[in-house]
Design a protein around this motif. Structure first.
Motif, short mmCIF file in Angstrom:
data_model
loop_
_atom_site.label_atom_id
_atom_site.label_comp_id
_atom_site.label_asym_id
_atom_site.label_seq_id
_atom_site.Cartn_x
_atom_site.Cartn_y
_atom_site.Cartn_z
N ILE A 1 0.98 -1.34 0.04
CA ILE A 1 0.08 0.04 0.00
C ILE A 1 0.91 1.29 -0.17
O ILE A 1 0.50 2.17 -0.71
N ASP B 1 -6.55 2.50 1.88
CA ASP B 1 -5.33 1.66 2.73
C ASP B 1 -5.99 0.71 3.64
O ASP B 1 -5.21 0.20 4.53
N SER C 1 -8.44 -4.74 -0.87
CA SER C 1 -8.35 -3.34 -0.47
C SER C 1 -9.37 -2.49 -0.89
O SER C 1 -10.05 -2.59 -1.87
#
Length: 359
Positions: free
Chosen positions: A220, A261, A295
């Motif tokens: 990330i 994130d 995600s």
């Protein structure tokens, strides 16, 4: 009396018309090229997919023709074709673009599955780990190369901690290119089993979950537009410490925009709200121990690759189930019951998610 247009003026006007026509044509071509495609992914523990040959470096003797299980070529071929039938049926007779597999022995079984079973027409390629697991159990990713082009891959080794962690499966990380030019990071994991009791073995799973979370955090930070897909058998449900507290994979919130994130579990809400829901049945109780986690960017409406909770499910096709004579209801039609050959496909059910790919 009207004046005739000069040559420079006529040429400029003609050029302007040509430019406008070209602009309209290009916009038309772009509009035609912008299209959507169903991009299906699946995660499947295939219950001890072993070949019939002995590997002197692994403890695979129970899956040999002379063993107590009497595992032979005929049974092996039957299992390969049953798995091929399942993967084909998952996509409505169009196999998924990506399939995470747990409990595969080696490269040989994947070659046989993708080249010499009913799945050969799907033209799958594969990437498999070579883990230090004592029995030779590994994880793998099947992919259709016209939909997903691997750019890099690695095996993430699980190193022992202060506790004596038994050798376990590596985490497979594959970074690939999609049709729309975006990259997708796929992580496949098979956490340590509950052998010895769920509580006693929990530290092992927590350790693997921590390694997986650290890997996600690193990706990330590195990626400008991170797109992560986590799949596999974690041997723990969504409400466990490993999944909820360490991975921090929670159901998406209807009141908040997904954060790029953060990790979101596509089936956690359903597992909590529905009784008798899961991918594995143990002593009469269904559990969701196979997972699909994404995600936040993969849940955003404007993203080039997107999905949602409604697009994920446990694939409980009738041919993968049989009556549970002891506890009632249905259960997975497994290959073995203890050491006794039963003739089914797997003791787990696949889990599936449908994505929309804009390209």
């Amino acid at each position: 009396m009207m004046r005739s247009m000069s040559r420079p003026d006529a040429f400029a006007r003609h050029l302007a018309c040509l430019c406008f026509a070209l602009f309209v044509s290009l916009r038309s071509i772009q509009a035609q090229q912008a299209d959507t495609l169903a991009f299906c992914v699946a995660s499947y523990n295939v219950e001890n997919l072993f070949d019939t040959r002995h590997d002197s470096l692994k403890d695979d003797r129970e899956f040999l023709p002379q063993s107590i299980r009497h595992w032979n070529y005929s049974k092996y071929r039957k299992k390969l074709n049953a798995l091929a039938r399942t993967l084909t049926a998952i996509g409505g007779w169009t196999p998924p673009a990506l399939v995470a597999l747990c409990e595969v022995e080696n490269d040989s079984v994947l070659r046989d599955l993708t080249r010499y079973s009913l799945l050969r027409e799907a033209d799958y390629r594969y990437i498999v780990t070579r883990s230090p697991d004592e029995r030779g159990i590994d994880v793998a990713l099947l992919y259709q190369r016209h939909l997903f082009k691997p750019l890099s891959h690695r095996s993430i080794r699980i190193t022992p901690t202060g506790r004596k962690l038994r050798p376990t499966r590596d985490i497979l990380h594959v970074c690939g290119l999609l049709l729309n030019g975006d990259t997708l990071d796929v992580l496949v994991a098979h956490f340590p089993s509950r052998r010895g009791g769920a509580k006693a073995s929990e530290p092992y799973r927590l350790h693997v979950a921590q390694v997986l979370r650290q890997t996600c955090d690193s990706l990330i930070r590195q990626r400008r537009l991170p797109q992560l897909l986590l799949m596999g058998d974690f041997n723990d449900p969504p409400a466990s410490k490993a999944v909820r507290d360490v991975l921090r994979a929670l159901p998406p919130s209807a009141d908040e925009t997904p954060a790029p994130d953060r990790l979101y579990h596509l089936l956690a809400r359903r597992a909590k709200e529905q009784q008798a829901y899961g991918s594995y049945k143990y002593q009469g109780h269904w559990e969701l121990i196979d997972h699909l986690i994404v995600s936040g960017r993969l849940l955003c409406p404007g993203n080039g690759l997107r999905t949602g909770e409604a697009q994920a499910e446990v694939f409980a096709a009738p041919f993968l189930l049989e009556p549970d004579k002891k506890y009632g209801g249905m259960q997975p039609f497994r290959t073995y019951i203890g050491p006794r050959y039963h003739g089914g496909t797997s003791d787990h059910l696949p889990i599936v998610a449908e994505f929309e790919l804009i390209y």
